[in-house]
Scaffold this active site. Structure first.
Site, PDB file in Angstrom:
ATOM      1  N   GLU A  73       0.846  -1.199   0.000  1.00 27.70           N
ATOM      2  CA  GLU A  73       0.000   0.000   0.000  1.00 27.70           C
ATOM      3  C   GLU A  73       0.879   1.247   0.000  1.00 27.70           C
ATOM      4  OE1 GLU A  73      -3.853   0.575   2.488  1.00 27.70           O
ATOM      5  OE2 GLU A  73      -2.158   0.777   3.860  1.00 27.70           O
ATOM      6  N   PHE A 110     -11.478   4.823   3.313  1.00 28.09           N
ATOM      7  CA  PHE A 110     -10.238   5.303   2.710  1.00 28.09           C
ATOM      8  C   PHE A 110     -10.376   5.353   1.190  1.00 28.09           C
ATOM      9  CE2 PHE A 110      -8.374   3.842   6.767  1.00 28.09           C
ATOM     10  CZ  PHE A 110      -7.708   5.014   7.111  1.00 28.09           C
ATOM     11  N   PRO A 111      -9.758   6.340   0.542  1.00 26.18           N
ATOM     12  CA  PRO A 111      -9.854   6.473  -0.922  1.00 26.18           C
ATOM     13  C   PRO A 111      -8.906   5.507  -1.635  1.00 26.18           C
ATOM     14  CG  PRO A 111      -8.516   8.243  -0.046  1.00 26.18           C
ATOM     15  CD  PRO A 111      -9.026   7.457   1.145  1.00 26.18           C
ATOM     16  N   LYS A 112      -9.204   4.221  -1.521  1.00 25.43           N
ATOM     17  CA  LYS A 112      -8.318   3.194  -2.078  1.00 25.43           C
ATOM     18  C   LYS A 112      -8.639   2.947  -3.547  1.00 25.43           C
ATOM     19  CE  LYS A 112      -7.074   0.988   2.191  1.00 25.43           C
ATOM     20  NZ  LYS A 112      -6.450  -0.196   2.726  1.00 25.43           N
ATOM     21  N   LYS A 113      -7.566   2.790  -4.326  1.00 24.30           N
ATOM     22  CA  LYS A 113      -7.640   2.449  -5.749  1.00 24.30           C
ATOM     23  C   LYS A 113      -6.603   1.373  -6.000  1.00 24.30           C
ATOM     24  CE  LYS A 113     -10.321   5.946  -7.086  1.00 24.30           C
ATOM     25  NZ  LYS A 113     -11.576   5.812  -7.758  1.00 24.30           N
TER      26      LYS A 113
END
Length: 150
Positions: A73, A110-113
């Site tokens: 991450e 969370f702004p996960k991509k």
């Protein structure tokens, strides 16, 4: 923290959710000064930049978790304030595993991509972290280890 929970709220969360645990995690973290005017433009209202405009970035390797995902991450945070309470606002948090993306986004917001590739490596005394998304390196960190880590 972006928000605060009371001891009672934390206890309820522990009873309701599996709070994430990351044994043996490895991280390269850097906090640095950033442009206050740009931070002010980026942060959503009612957040404001911290007194000293700072950002924090990291690249991490999670070889073990208590929720079944092994992944890497990266992240970028702006230091901010809300009603004089200090916190961090997460701008981006790319990961290299779809389950980590979904659970981090849906459970914790969370702004996960998904990233193409996330690496954290050490060669002699140089530690480097990198995040590649859609074929472009969007984060690169490198430092020289000054002494023993214990």
């Amino acid at each position: 923290m972006l928000y605060s929970l009371t001891d009672e709220e934390l206890a309820k969360m522990r009873d309701t959710y599996v709070l994430p645990d990351f044994p043996h995690a490895e991280m390269l973290v850097a906090t640095f000064r950033t442009d206050a005017a740009t931070a002010r433009e980026i942060l959503p209202r009612p957040l404001s930049p911290a007194r000293e405009a700072l950002a924090t970035a990291f690249v991490a390797r999670y070889p073990e978790t208590n929720f079944g995902c092994v992944y890497n991450e990266g992240a970028l945070f702006l230091h901010c304030e809300y009603k004089k309470e200090k916190g961090l606002y997460c701008l981006s948090m790319p990961v290299d595993d779809d389950m980590a993306m979904i659970s981090g986004r849906e459970q914790f917001g969370f702004p996960k991509k998904l990233a193409d590739k996330i690496t954290l490596s050490q060669a002699d005394d140089v530690i480097a972290g990198s995040v590649v998304r859609k074929g472009t390196e969007i984060l690169r960190m490198e430092c020289r280890q000054a002494g023993e880590v214990g």
